[in-house]
Scaffold this motif. Structure first.
Motif, PDB file in Angstrom:
ATOM      1  N   TYR A 160       0.832  -1.201   0.000  1.00 15.35           N
ATOM      2  CA  TYR A 160       0.000   0.000   0.000  1.00 15.35           C
ATOM      3  C   TYR A 160       0.869   1.256   0.000  1.00 15.35           C
ATOM      4  O   TYR A 160       0.583   2.227  -0.720  1.00 15.35           O
ATOM      5  CB  TYR A 160      -0.905  -0.047   1.233  1.00 15.35           C
ATOM      6  CG  TYR A 160      -1.760   1.165   1.472  1.00 15.35           C
ATOM      7  CD1 TYR A 160      -2.751   1.548   0.578  1.00 15.35           C
ATOM      8  CD2 TYR A 160      -1.594   1.938   2.621  1.00 15.35           C
ATOM      9  CE1 TYR A 160      -3.560   2.664   0.811  1.00 15.35           C
ATOM     10  CE2 TYR A 160      -2.391   3.050   2.878  1.00 15.35           C
ATOM     11  CZ  TYR A 160      -3.371   3.404   1.959  1.00 15.35           C
ATOM     12  OH  TYR A 160      -4.161   4.502   2.210  1.00 15.35           O
ATOM     13  N   SER A 163       2.222   1.867  -3.384  1.00  9.27           N
ATOM     14  CA  SER A 163       1.183   2.375  -4.298  1.00  9.27           C
ATOM     15  C   SER A 163       0.943   3.873  -4.088  1.00  9.27           C
ATOM     16  O   SER A 163       0.684   4.601  -5.048  1.00  9.27           O
ATOM     17  CB  SER A 163      -0.112   1.585  -4.102  1.00  9.27           C
ATOM     18  OG  SER A 163      -0.749   1.918  -2.875  1.00  9.27           O
ATOM     19  N   SER A 281      -8.464   7.130   2.146  1.00  8.59           N
ATOM     20  CA  SER A 281      -8.878   5.852   1.574  1.00  8.59           C
ATOM     21  C   SER A 281     -10.142   5.403   2.285  1.00  8.59           C
ATOM     22  O   SER A 281     -10.096   4.850   3.388  1.00  8.59           O
ATOM     23  CB  SER A 281      -7.763   4.807   1.738  1.00  8.59           C
ATOM     24  OG  SER A 281      -6.581   5.226   1.086  1.00  8.59           O
ATOM     25  N   TYR A 286     -14.538   6.876  -3.316  1.00  9.18           N
ATOM     26  CA  TYR A 286     -14.635   6.135  -4.577  1.00  9.18           C
ATOM     27  C   TYR A 286     -16.009   5.531  -4.851  1.00  9.18           C
ATOM     28  O   TYR A 286     -16.342   5.235  -6.005  1.00  9.18           O
ATOM     29  CB  TYR A 286     -13.607   4.995  -4.586  1.00  9.18           C
ATOM     30  CG  TYR A 286     -13.769   3.989  -3.482  1.00  9.18           C
ATOM     31  CD1 TYR A 286     -14.667   2.930  -3.596  1.00  9.18           C
ATOM     32  CD2 TYR A 286     -13.030   4.095  -2.312  1.00  9.18           C
ATOM     33  CE1 TYR A 286     -14.815   2.008  -2.571  1.00  9.18           C
ATOM     34  CE2 TYR A 286     -13.176   3.179  -1.296  1.00  9.18           C
ATOM     35  CZ  TYR A 286     -14.061   2.133  -1.422  1.00  9.18           C
ATOM     36  OH  TYR A 286     -14.216   1.240  -0.410  1.00  9.18           O
ATOM     37  N   ARG A 314      -6.758   7.133  -7.362  1.00  9.03           N
ATOM     38  CA  ARG A 314      -6.630   5.811  -7.967  1.00  9.03           C
ATOM     39  C   ARG A 314      -7.404   4.799  -7.139  1.00  9.03           C
ATOM     40  O   ARG A 314      -7.254   4.753  -5.915  1.00  9.03           O
ATOM     41  CB  ARG A 314      -5.161   5.378  -8.073  1.00  9.03           C
ATOM     42  CG  ARG A 314      -4.979   3.992  -8.693  1.00  9.03           C
ATOM     43  CD  ARG A 314      -3.553   3.497  -8.524  1.00  9.03           C
ATOM     44  NE  ARG A 314      -2.586   4.319  -9.245  1.00  9.03           N
ATOM     45  CZ  ARG A 314      -1.265   4.122  -9.191  1.00  9.03           C
ATOM     46  NH1 ARG A 314      -0.782   3.153  -8.415  1.00  9.03           N
ATOM     47  NH2 ARG A 314      -0.455   4.906  -9.867  1.00  9.03           N
ATOM     48  N   ASP A 315      -8.180   3.997  -7.812  1.00  5.41           N
ATOM     49  CA  ASP A 315      -8.936   2.932  -7.160  1.00  5.41           C
ATOM     50  C   ASP A 315      -9.736   3.501  -5.976  1.00  5.41           C
ATOM     51  O   ASP A 315     -10.634   4.298  -6.168  1.00  5.41           O
ATOM     52  CB  ASP A 315      -8.006   1.801  -6.723  1.00  5.41           C
ATOM     53  CG  ASP A 315      -7.284   1.169  -7.900  1.00  5.41           C
ATOM     54  OD1 ASP A 315      -7.880   1.144  -8.992  1.00  5.41           O
ATOM     55  OD2 ASP A 315      -6.135   0.732  -7.728  1.00  5.41           O
ATOM     56  N   GLN A 316      -9.337   3.115  -4.767  1.00  5.71           N
ATOM     57  CA  GLN A 316     -10.104   3.483  -3.581  1.00  5.71           C
ATOM     58  C   GLN A 316      -9.456   4.581  -2.747  1.00  5.71           C
ATOM     59  O   GLN A 316      -9.817   4.785  -1.594  1.00  5.71           O
ATOM     60  CB  GLN A 316     -10.328   2.234  -2.711  1.00  5.71           C
ATOM     61  CG  GLN A 316     -11.094   1.139  -3.435  1.00  5.71           C
ATOM     62  CD  GLN A 316     -11.306  -0.086  -2.566  1.00  5.71           C
ATOM     63  OE1 GLN A 316     -10.876  -0.136  -1.409  1.00  5.71           O
ATOM     64  NE2 GLN A 316     -11.989  -1.073  -3.099  1.00  5.71           N
ATOM     65  N   SER A 317      -8.503   5.286  -3.322  1.00  5.64           N
ATOM     66  CA  SER A 317      -7.784   6.319  -2.574  1.00  5.64           C
ATOM     67  C   SER A 317      -7.755   7.626  -3.351  1.00  5.64           C
ATOM     68  O   SER A 317      -7.662   7.642  -4.584  1.00  5.64           O
ATOM     69  CB  SER A 317      -6.347   5.881  -2.278  1.00  5.64           C
ATOM     70  OG  SER A 317      -6.313   4.705  -1.482  1.00  5.64           O
TER      71      SER A 317
END
Length: 581
Positions: A160, A163, A281, A286, A314-317
């Motif tokens: 994480y 990322s 997050s 999201y 990005r994605d869930q953050s």
């Protein structure tokens, strides 16, 4: 009732039964009330520990202690009783040791402790069942293992973190960005696995969580040897000065950021440095269902009015960035909320200060230079920070203080050398941290330091953070907000002299130190000869007599004419041992 008081009545079996039952009921209620308040045996010793992190609600004054117990400064009690789960109320608060739970073992050493601890030391495993699908922790025989997962990062905090660095496009996927990101605030940290894995990136996080439904999460974090503390975003400012962190992190932290005109986000704004980041997050960032989209849009609107911008998503953050100067604030339309804080507000005042629903603007220097002025880590540890001038300390005095503490710590370790084994010290507290020189001198050792700044010196806390260290402001006339047995070494430089000057109790302070000191841990007390002589009388009572040494230190830049150093080591003891003695 008047009839029974004015006439003699021949007792009957039925009347006798009523009276007897009433008396027993009254007796039972009385015992229940006083038992819950005072009884030392109200809980088993393996149950008391986790449910009350701060064992005493305050530290009594010398005047109150003497008037209630008639104990003069030169009288030492013959024994110190132990109380399980809690200490008695103020009138009986003088002496109270907190015993370890049954089966307690000396904690595993760092870095092994990052991934596993003894189950007996924190016999509360409900989190393992509750978070079993999220890799928080796993019970494994007599140990508890920490796979490194979290509510948002089931596959591990290490992946994480990488990322996040990729989202920010930092060189080499390193979140520290060449040392420019050093201090992180992790809100709602769980068992602090995010902070644990940041350490290998040369980033230190103040991992923060309350004693909520998850109860012992911070106790697990401290047992692991991870920098962390109990705390809550509520109504009072967090005990950290403004501009202390480069990055704040909230991963499923379950905080309503929109409440009270966004006052909690404005607290983060106060704490972040120019250009600082907020990593968020959470489903609101999201999810596309109507409720989460409504919350997400409201947060976006608030951030826009605060002059924050989306840096990456990005994605869930999502990662938000704070402005680097006051320029955006000055361009806002009149009447836009939240307002700027008034010029008389001190953004560094934190002890018992209420949060404010306003934006703390940068100082004239920060606004003009458009950054914090701090050099990258690790150079910032010893480089004089720009905010020294705000506390009246020159760069030359700062350097001399740093060198003085380097030499002092060398002398301390010479005295400790016969007793200290490799990695046996991990969690360290400096009770009066001044400019952070003691912690800076320990940088070559695999330890972390909780730098505590007494309230009377609170303006200096900003220097602690500007050096890339962490700490908190505190009043040593009160108990420190942490669990029992959380520090391996406690350093107290002139702390007792300062406590005495404020009219607070030596004995209460000693017992508070004992509460947060681990068995086989060390105290280093540097104070006047009289104070050291008085403290020595308590070593046996506190079980700090496994080993001790005393010396007159070398004179230096910070020395007083009358100064002694006492080092003592605490025994591992248990309730049965005391009962049998």
């Amino acid at each position: 009732m008047k009839h029974f008081r004015t006439e003699r009545v021949r007792p009957t079996p039925k009347l006798f039964t009523y009276v007897l039952v009433g008396f027993i009921a009254l007796l039972g209620l009385t015992c229940l009330y006083y038992g819950s308040s005072f009884a030392p045996g109200s809980r088993k010793s393996d149950e008391f520990d986790g449910s009350n992190h701060r064992v005493r609600t305050g530290i009594g004054s010398v005047r109150n202690r003497d008037s209630v117990l008639a104990v003069s400064r030169f009288e030492v009690p013959k024994s110190v009783p132990h109380y399980e789960h809690h200490c008695p109320p103020p009138e009986r608060r003088f002496n109270c040791l907190v015993p370890p739970p049954v089966g307690y073992k000396i904690p595993l050493r760092w870095p092994v402790s990052r991934d596993e601890v003894w189950k007996a030391n924190i016999p509360h495993t409900h989190l393992a069942q509750e978070k079993s699908d999220q890799n928080w922790m796993v019970v494994n025989g007599d140990k508890i293992n920490f796979p490194g997962g979290g509510t948002h990062f089931h596959n591990g905090a290490d992946k994480y973190i990488v990322s996040l660095a990729q989202m920010l496009k930092f060189p080499g996927d390193k979140l520290n960005n060449g040392g420019s990101i050093r201090n992180v605030l992790d809100v709602g940290c769980g068992v602090a696995s995010f902070g644990a894995y940041l350490l290998s990136h040369d980033i230190i996080a103040m991992s923060l969580a309350p004693n909520d439904v998850h109860q012992n999460q911070i106790q697990f974090a401290l047992e692991r040897g991870i920098p962390s503390t109990l705390g809550v975003l509520g109504t009072k400012r967090l005990p950290y000065p403004s501009r202390s962190f480069e990055l704040a992190h909230c991963s499923r932290c379950r905080i309503d950021w929109l409440q009270r005109d966004g006052i909690l986000l404005l607290e983060l704004d106060r704490l972040l440095r120019p250009g600082g980041y907020f990593v968020y997050s959470s489903p609101e960032a999201y999810a596309h269902d109507p409720e989460n989209r409504k919350i997400g849009n409201a947060m976006h609107d608030l951030f826009k009015r605060m002059c924050w911008k989306v840096v990456a998503k990005r994605d869930q953050s999502v990662i938000w960035g704070k402005p680097i100067s006051n320029s955006c604030y000055l361009k806002r339309d009149p009447g836009v909320l939240p307002p700027l804080c008034p010029s008389g507000d001190d953004p560094d005042a934190t002890w018992n200060v209420s949060m404010k629903a306003c934006i703390s603007p940068y100082s004239v220097r920060m606004h003009k230079e458009r950054w914090s002025g701090l050099v990258p880590w690790p150079r910032r540890l010893t480089a004089p920070p720009p905010r020294l001038e705000e506390i009246g300390v020159t760069p030359e005095q700062f350097r001399e203080d740093t060198e003085t503490w380097r030499l002092r710590v060398i002398e301390y370790w010479k005295l400790l050398k016969p007793m200290v084994q490799k990695n046996s010290i991990r969690n360290v507290m400096d009770m009066s941290s001044n400019l952070g020189g003691f912690a800076a001198a320990l940088n070559d050792k695999d330890v972390w330091v909780m730098n505590v700044m007494p309230v009377q010196s609170s303006p200096r806390m900003k220097i602690i953070y500007d050096r890339g260290l962490i700490g908190a402001t505190h009043d040593w006339c009160e108990a420190f907000d942490t669990y029992p047995r959380t520090f391996d070494l406690i350093h107290a430089w002139n702390t007792f002299t300062e406590t005495q000057a404020r009219g607070c109790s030596f004995e209460d302070l000693l017992i508070e130190m004992d509460r947060i000191l681990r068995p086989e841990g060390f105290v280093i007390i540097r104070d006047t000869t009289d104070n050291i002589s008085y403290i020595k009388k308590y070593l046996t009572l506190l079980k700090w007599d496994k080993w001790s040494t005393e010396t007159t230190p070398k004179g230096d830049f910070l020395s007083t004419k009358d100064e002694r150093v006492l080092i003592a080591r605490k025994k591992l003891w248990s309730v049965p041992t005391i009962s049998a003695s």
